[in-house]
Scaffold this motif. Structure first.
Motif, PDB file in Angstrom:
ATOM      1  N   SER A   4       0.858  -1.176   0.000  1.00  0.00           N
ATOM      2  CA  SER A   4       0.000   0.000   0.000  1.00  0.00           C
ATOM      3  C   SER A   4       0.900   1.234   0.000  1.00  0.00           C
ATOM      4  O   SER A   4       1.738   1.400   0.888  1.00  0.00           O
ATOM      5  CB  SER A   4      -0.912  -0.004   1.234  1.00  0.00           C
ATOM      6  OG  SER A   4      -1.819   1.077   1.192  1.00  0.00           O
ATOM      7  N   PRO A   5       0.762   2.113  -0.996  1.00  0.00           N
ATOM      8  CA  PRO A   5       1.735   3.196  -1.180  1.00  0.00           C
ATOM      9  C   PRO A   5       1.556   4.404  -0.279  1.00  0.00           C
ATOM     10  O   PRO A   5       2.384   5.304  -0.275  1.00  0.00           O
ATOM     11  CB  PRO A   5       1.507   3.578  -2.646  1.00  0.00           C
ATOM     12  CG  PRO A   5       0.055   3.283  -2.888  1.00  0.00           C
ATOM     13  CD  PRO A   5      -0.248   2.072  -2.070  1.00  0.00           C
ATOM     14  N   GLY A   6       0.519   4.487   0.505  1.00  0.00           N
ATOM     15  CA  GLY A   6       0.273   5.680   1.304  1.00  0.00           C
ATOM     16  C   GLY A   6      -1.046   6.309   0.889  1.00  0.00           C
ATOM     17  O   GLY A   6      -1.839   5.678   0.204  1.00  0.00           O
ATOM     18  N   GLN A  10       4.861  -2.356   2.739  1.00  0.00           N
ATOM     19  CA  GLN A  10       5.226  -3.436   1.834  1.00  0.00           C
ATOM     20  C   GLN A  10       5.757  -4.563   2.712  1.00  0.00           C
ATOM     21  O   GLN A  10       6.901  -4.513   3.151  1.00  0.00           O
ATOM     22  CB  GLN A  10       6.293  -2.989   0.825  1.00  0.00           C
ATOM     23  CG  GLN A  10       5.825  -1.890  -0.104  1.00  0.00           C
ATOM     24  CD  GLN A  10       6.885  -1.448  -1.092  1.00  0.00           C
ATOM     25  OE1 GLN A  10       6.596  -0.858  -2.133  1.00  0.00           O
ATOM     26  NE2 GLN A  10       8.137  -1.719  -0.786  1.00  0.00           N
ATOM     27  N   LYS A  11       4.941  -5.589   2.966  1.00  0.00           N
ATOM     28  CA  LYS A  11       5.358  -6.546   3.990  1.00  0.00           C
ATOM     29  C   LYS A  11       4.557  -7.837   3.908  1.00  0.00           C
ATOM     30  O   LYS A  11       3.483  -7.892   3.311  1.00  0.00           O
ATOM     31  CB  LYS A  11       5.204  -5.909   5.364  1.00  0.00           C
ATOM     32  CG  LYS A  11       3.780  -5.529   5.716  1.00  0.00           C
ATOM     33  CD  LYS A  11       3.669  -4.555   6.890  1.00  0.00           C
ATOM     34  CE  LYS A  11       4.571  -4.825   8.054  1.00  0.00           C
ATOM     35  NZ  LYS A  11       4.316  -3.946   9.199  1.00  0.00           N
ATOM     36  N   LEU A  12       5.100  -8.857   4.600  1.00  0.00           N
ATOM     37  CA  LEU A  12       4.424 -10.134   4.736  1.00  0.00           C
ATOM     38  C   LEU A  12       3.483 -10.081   5.937  1.00  0.00           C
ATOM     39  O   LEU A  12       3.882  -9.672   7.028  1.00  0.00           O
ATOM     40  CB  LEU A  12       5.456 -11.250   4.931  1.00  0.00           C
ATOM     41  CG  LEU A  12       4.907 -12.666   5.123  1.00  0.00           C
ATOM     42  CD1 LEU A  12       4.142 -13.121   3.888  1.00  0.00           C
ATOM     43  CD2 LEU A  12       6.045 -13.631   5.432  1.00  0.00           C
ATOM     44  N   VAL A  13       2.241 -10.480   5.729  1.00  0.00           N
ATOM     45  CA  VAL A  13       1.240 -10.503   6.791  1.00  0.00           C
ATOM     46  C   VAL A  13       0.490 -11.829   6.712  1.00  0.00           C
ATOM     47  O   VAL A  13       0.618 -12.579   5.742  1.00  0.00           O
ATOM     48  CB  VAL A  13       0.254  -9.318   6.670  1.00  0.00           C
ATOM     49  CG1 VAL A  13       0.961  -7.987   6.894  1.00  0.00           C
ATOM     50  CG2 VAL A  13      -0.436  -9.323   5.302  1.00  0.00           C
ATOM     51  N   LEU A  41      -4.686  -0.467  -2.042  1.00  0.00           N
ATOM     52  CA  LEU A  41      -4.106  -1.730  -1.580  1.00  0.00           C
ATOM     53  C   LEU A  41      -3.968  -2.712  -2.740  1.00  0.00           C
ATOM     54  O   LEU A  41      -4.831  -2.776  -3.626  1.00  0.00           O
ATOM     55  CB  LEU A  41      -5.037  -2.347  -0.521  1.00  0.00           C
ATOM     56  CG  LEU A  41      -4.741  -3.772  -0.079  1.00  0.00           C
ATOM     57  CD1 LEU A  41      -3.450  -3.823   0.738  1.00  0.00           C
ATOM     58  CD2 LEU A  41      -5.904  -4.338   0.728  1.00  0.00           C
ATOM     59  N   ARG A  42      -2.875  -3.482  -2.709  1.00  0.00           N
ATOM     60  CA  ARG A  42      -2.714  -4.647  -3.574  1.00  0.00           C
ATOM     61  C   ARG A  42      -2.270  -5.823  -2.702  1.00  0.00           C
ATOM     62  O   ARG A  42      -1.532  -5.637  -1.730  1.00  0.00           O
ATOM     63  CB  ARG A  42      -1.708  -4.386  -4.695  1.00  0.00           C
ATOM     64  CG  ARG A  42      -2.118  -3.239  -5.612  1.00  0.00           C
ATOM     65  CD  ARG A  42      -1.125  -3.050  -6.747  1.00  0.00           C
ATOM     66  NE  ARG A  42      -1.275  -4.100  -7.749  1.00  0.00           N
ATOM     67  CZ  ARG A  42      -0.418  -4.297  -8.755  1.00  0.00           C
ATOM     68  NH1 ARG A  42       0.653  -3.544  -8.860  1.00  0.00           N
ATOM     69  NH2 ARG A  42      -0.632  -5.261  -9.634  1.00  0.00           N
ATOM     70  N   LEU A  43      -2.723  -7.012  -3.053  1.00  0.00           N
ATOM     71  CA  LEU A  43      -2.444  -8.203  -2.264  1.00  0.00           C
ATOM     72  C   LEU A  43      -1.960  -9.350  -3.151  1.00  0.00           C
ATOM     73  O   LEU A  43      -2.425  -9.492  -4.293  1.00  0.00           O
ATOM     74  CB  LEU A  43      -3.703  -8.669  -1.522  1.00  0.00           C
ATOM     75  CG  LEU A  43      -4.324  -7.727  -0.482  1.00  0.00           C
ATOM     76  CD1 LEU A  43      -5.657  -8.288  -0.006  1.00  0.00           C
ATOM     77  CD2 LEU A  43      -3.376  -7.506   0.687  1.00  0.00           C
ATOM     78  N   TRP A  44      -1.049 -10.154  -2.605  1.00  0.00           N
ATOM     79  CA  TRP A  44      -0.597 -11.376  -3.254  1.00  0.00           C
ATOM     80  C   TRP A  44      -0.649 -12.501  -2.219  1.00  0.00           C
ATOM     81  O   TRP A  44      -0.026 -12.382  -1.142  1.00  0.00           O
ATOM     82  CB  TRP A  44       0.841 -11.260  -3.761  1.00  0.00           C
ATOM     83  CG  TRP A  44       1.049 -10.286  -4.871  1.00  0.00           C
ATOM     84  CD1 TRP A  44       1.158 -10.571  -6.212  1.00  0.00           C
ATOM     85  CD2 TRP A  44       1.201  -8.850  -4.774  1.00  0.00           C
ATOM     86  NE1 TRP A  44       1.363  -9.417  -6.944  1.00  0.00           N
ATOM     87  CE2 TRP A  44       1.392  -8.352  -6.089  1.00  0.00           C
ATOM     88  CE3 TRP A  44       1.190  -7.969  -3.707  1.00  0.00           C
ATOM     89  CZ2 TRP A  44       1.583  -6.996  -6.336  1.00  0.00           C
ATOM     90  CZ3 TRP A  44       1.369  -6.613  -3.951  1.00  0.00           C
ATOM     91  CH2 TRP A  44       1.556  -6.147  -5.256  1.00  0.00           C
TER      92      TRP A  44
END
Length: 405
Positions: free
Chosen positions: A350-352, A358-361, A397-400
């Motif tokens: 998520s750029p702000g 930018q992380k693993l969750v 938001l973008r998700l992978w």
């Protein structure tokens, strides 16, 4: 690597017999094939020796990411509310920079109640909890395949918000200072769906009689009670009659099944505020004390709680999410389970503008407002800064998802 060559330039070589010529004609295509195969092999990336590979404790050493990887990707996967499109690891923003050990704590928690897809990996996940970031990253690449989460309509961008665990002051008995009750679920809640609205709970004697004796604690501020109900859980510091203090956790135990309505949205529609953050809402309440009930009743949904003892170990984690495991600040998210199953590791970007993430969750929770393919609620923790972030975070938001190969 040995190069196989044929010397054809020696003019002093004796002339071959007819039998030899026939043999040469038979061998010639084979030798040509060896030459071509050797040249192709020499043009590819050299093999790594075991010493070159990252060492992973008790786990077979994985191959690293190959720059310009051209291996075939698997097919797309279809979920009830999303489509997963396979991508290469290089497409994950910031993948080389994340402090993966922080996410590993959340993953170990997920392994307390893993789903059938990830349960076979949990022994390796636990062993890698003491591994280095390089070892953890190499294991991810070797064992998992990233898929971009797309809406069924095709959009890959969605919405990120945040939530937190409030820390509030409370009392066991009502007083002028602490007069706002928080309740256990009423008896017979399951027999009436939906149950009474927030306004009916506050105003109808018969509903109040049904809640008599179900009070857990009393708070000082009705807006704090609303915040705790919206967040779904919270910590309450209770001062006993002898002056000692205890901290308990109030965890979600049910709701009245009424629709959730945002009080911030109500204020915006009224033209009362331009900023629907919690600090702005509290400022409006301070200026309009006579309209507090009007604000509260605009949201008919209310939440009931159960009390949990908060041990030192429990205090280091958040409440249990929908997966049934304790949430980890900054590494747990709430998702729509129709898009992403509980317990799935997810790369979040998520750029702000409020926070660049930018992380693993880990997908470990859900919520009534968390609906859609690319939708996540980020668990921020319980500190004042967590409350501030939760009140303001609303950004693209973008998700992978990272799914076992």
């Amino acid at each position: 690597m040995v190069h196989h060559t044929i010397n054809t330039s020696n003019s002093k070589a004796p002339r071959a017999s007819s039998k030899s010529k026939r043999m040469n004609r038979l061998l010639y295509p084979v030798l040509i094939g060896l030459i071509v195969g050797t040249l192709v092999a020499c043009g590819s990336a050299p093999r790594q020796t075991p010493a070159d590979r990252p060492s992973v404790p008790e786990v077979a050493a994985p191959q690293p990411v190959v720059v310009g990887d051209t291996s075939l990707l698997p097919g797309a996967l279809l979920q009830a509310k999303s489509r997963w499109t396979p991508v290469r690891w290089a497409e994950l923003p910031g993948f080389d920079d994340d402090a993966l050990h922080e996410a590993w704590n959340a993953w170990v928690k997920s392994c307390e109640r893993p789903g059938p897809v990830f349960a076979p990996l949990c022994s390796e996940v636990r062993r890698l909890s003491i591994g280095s970031g390089e070892e953890q990253r190499a294991w991810l690449v070797a064992r998992l395949q990233p898929y971009r989460v797309d809406a069924l309509s095709g959009s890959a961008e969605g919405l990120l918000t945040a939530y937190f665990e409030p820390v509030l002051e409370g009392a066991r008995t009502p007083s002028a200072a602490f007069s706002v009750p928080l309740y256990q679920p009423p008896l017979g809640l399951a027999q009436r769906k939906p149950w009474f609205t927030r306004q009916e709970i506050d105003t109808q004697p018969s509903v109040q009689a049904a809640l008599k004796g179900r009070e857990i604690v009393y708070l000082a501020d009705p807006i704090d009670a609303l915040v705790l109900q919206i967040q779904g859980s919270g910590r309450v510091r209770i001062t006993q009659p002898d002056g000692t203090q205890t901290v308990v956790r109030l965890a979600f135990a049910g709701s009245n099944d009424q629709p959730y309505k945002s009080v911030g949205r109500w204020l915006l529609d009224q033209g009362a505020v331009r900023d629907a953050s919690w600090p702005a809402i509290k400022a409006w309440v301070a200026q309009n004390p006579g309209r507090v009930n009007e604000l509260l009743w605009s949201n008919p949904r209310t939440v009931f709680f159960r009390e949990e003892i908060l041990s030192d170990l429990d205090a280091a984690f958040g409440p249990k999410g929908a997966q049934g495991v304790a949430l980890t600040p900054g590494r747990s998210i709430a998702v729509d389970p129709g898009s992403i199953p509980y317990g799935t590791p997810v790369w979040l970007a998520s750029p702000g503008p409020t926070a660049r993430l930018q992380k693993l969750v880990l997908a470990q929770d859900t919520g009534s407002a968390i609906v859609g393919a690319v939708r996540a609620d980020y668990f921020a923790g319980w500190s004042p800064s967590a409350a501030e972030l939760a009140g303001r975070l609303k950004q693209p938001l973008r998700l992978w998802v990272l799914w076992p190969k």
